[in-house]
Design an enzyme around this catalytic site. Structure first.
Site, short mmCIF file in Angstrom:
data_model
loop_
_atom_site.label_atom_id
_atom_site.label_comp_id
_atom_site.label_asym_id
_atom_site.label_seq_id
_atom_site.Cartn_x
_atom_site.Cartn_y
_atom_site.Cartn_z
N GLY A 129 0.76 -1.25 0.00
CA GLY A 129 0.00 0.00 0.00
C GLY A 129 0.78 1.29 0.00
O GLY A 129 0.19 2.36 0.12
N ASP A 177 1.19 -2.37 -10.52
CA ASP A 177 2.52 -2.53 -9.93
C ASP A 177 2.72 -4.04 -9.80
O ASP A 177 2.42 -4.64 -8.78
CB ASP A 177 2.58 -1.83 -8.57
CG ASP A 177 3.97 -1.87 -7.97
OD1 ASP A 177 4.94 -1.60 -8.70
OD2 ASP A 177 4.08 -2.19 -6.78
N CYS A 220 9.57 -3.59 -9.55
CA CYS A 220 10.80 -3.32 -8.80
C CYS A 220 11.87 -4.32 -9.23
O CYS A 220 12.63 -4.83 -8.40
CB CYS A 220 10.55 -3.38 -7.30
SG CYS A 220 9.80 -4.91 -6.74
#
Length: 450
Positions: free
Chosen positions: A267, A335, A388
């Site tokens: 989050g 994401d 990432c």
């Protein structure tokens, strides 16, 4: 030192943690947190414990290469003994503040406490031999892949993949950068308090901070982690890497937007996006596959004062069209689940827990999510894809495949407020860790054509 005191020492605890990581594939950061909570360690001992665990993991292949000539029957060496030898060698070769005799003596005491006289004699013999003879250098390795793999302690598949994608020189820069200590970066909620006022207050509390070079809302703290500050408790600051702060910037959120965060936990980006929304008009639907992870979003949103803007749902993003109608959202963030190789500075054990097969299987998951959320975006809306990781296979190649199959989408250059991060020729953010000493990160921004 008594046996009880020895078991509460940083070195003894570090051996236990390293043993669990290798045996159970546990995450180092979680085991370290657990150990700190279970043992009354001074700040100095806590720092040494962290240094030993991360240092051994980050240098594991190099340490094994250096130990190999001194161990005649490595398969017979128990896991905990192997961890003790690695840890001791790391202290002897890379921690100047720890005298060699102290490292050897402590290792022998731990070996006696956990094993028997034979094991302590073996440990003593190996370490004394290393002290007399020294260790071999990886500079003697002629094969370039093996050399980089051993020198920087990355499995060969990672080195091979990076050399294929960015070349040998950039690969070495990436490997060196990911071995550095991670910076402490903070995100400031500037809707609650001005950046300069936050800097002033943190300074008064004894923290040395500076503005992020790349992220508008980012601060770098150079001496500690200010989680005890009332700024943290009030939700004015939170811990978040600079690279991931660029996501909310790139979304170019308007106050009335309805946003889908398709893989939302834990989050950090969700709550950052919420700070751009109007309380009564904007909204974020945050979905995640794992119900337990959504609890972290609620916890963060409450502390950061944005819980009224975020609705959470337990949902597989690949089945999201079963729940929401087409053209529901103004903006969508994916994401995506990824190999996480951009996080190896913070989570060094990732390198040993992933494989090239994981990269290819994740590609499919990433594309499935993009293809399933795409119909939910309004025409003219923005779909942002981020990871990432640093592999082109999970980043550029995923976007290229998606665009080939979804001709109603086009790439737009990723927007960042400071404009410091140079975009690729396609308009993506390929943020390698050595550029700004951040996590490795990728962002692509796509517009659904009208």
């Amino acid at each position: 030192m008594t046996k009880t005191n020895l078991k509460n020492s940083s070195r003894y605890i570090a051996v236990t943690i390293l043993e669990k990581i290798e045996k159970n594939h546990s995450f180092s950061n979680l085991l370290l947190s657990e150990a700190v909570n279970n043992h009354q360690l001074s700040d100095k001992d806590r720092g040494l414990l962290t240094e030993l665990v991360y240092g051994v993991i980050q240098n594991k292949l190099l340490l094994d290469y250096q130990l190999e000539p001194f161990i005649k029957q490595p398969k017979k060496v128990e896991n905990w003994v192997k961890q003790l030898l690695r840890l001791s060698l790391y202290q002897m070769t890379q921690l100047d503040k720890v005298p060699t005799h102290a490292s050897v003596n402590e290792a022998v005491r731990i070996a006696k406490a956990r094993g028997h006289k034979g094991i302590s004699g073996f440990v003593n013999g190996v370490l004394r031999s290393i002290d007399r003879q020294g260790v071999r250098s990886p500079e003697d390795i002629t094969d370039p892949v093996t050399y980089l793999s051993i020198k920087h302690s990355y499995p060969k598949w990672i080195i091979e993949l990076l050399i294929e994608e960015v070349g040998k020189e950039e690969t070495e820069k990436i490997a060196q950068s990911l071995s550095k200590r991670a910076k402490v970066s903070l995100r400031v909620n500037t809707t609650m308090k001005a950046m300069d006022d936050v800097i002033e207050q943190l300074g008064q509390e004894g923290f040395k901070v500076r503005k992020s070079e790349i992220a508008k809302d980012g601060l770098i703290c150079e001496n500690g982690l200010p989680v005890q500050s009332d700024l943290f408790e009030k939700g004015i600051i939170t811990v978040q890497d600079e690279s991931s702060m660029l996501v909310a910037e790139a979304m170019q959120i308007e106050g009335t937007d309805k946003i889908l965060d398709a893989c939302a936990a834990p989050g950090g980006k969700t709550t950052h996006m919420a700070t751009y929304l109007n309380e009564s008009e904007g909204a974020i639907v945050a979905v995640d596959l794992h119900e337990n992870k959504l609890g972290k979003i609620h916890e963060n949103a409450e502390r950061l004062g944005v819980s009224g803007l975020i609705e959470t749902q337990v949902l597989d993003a690949r089945k999201i069209t079963e729940v929401f109608a087409s053209q529901t959202f103004d903006k969508i963030l994916v994401d995506a689940p990824c190999s996480g190789l951009g996080l190896m500075r913070r989570k060094p054990d990732i390198r040993y827990q992933k494989s090239i097969e994981d990269v290819f299987s994740l590609q499919k998951v990433q594309l499935d999510i993009l293809n399933n959320v795409a119909p939910l975006l309004k025409k003219g809306g923005r779909l942002l894809y981020s990871t990432c990781t640093i592999t082109l296979k999970e980043n550029n190649e995923v976007i290229e495949t998606f665009l080939r199959d979804n001709t109603d989408f086009k790439v737009e250059p990723v927007f960042t407020h400071k404009g410091v991060v140079q975009l690729s020729k396609e308009g993506y953010v390929n943020l390698y860790p050595h550029y700004f000493d951040t996590d490795g990160f990728f962002i692509a921004s796509l517009i659904k054509q009208k």
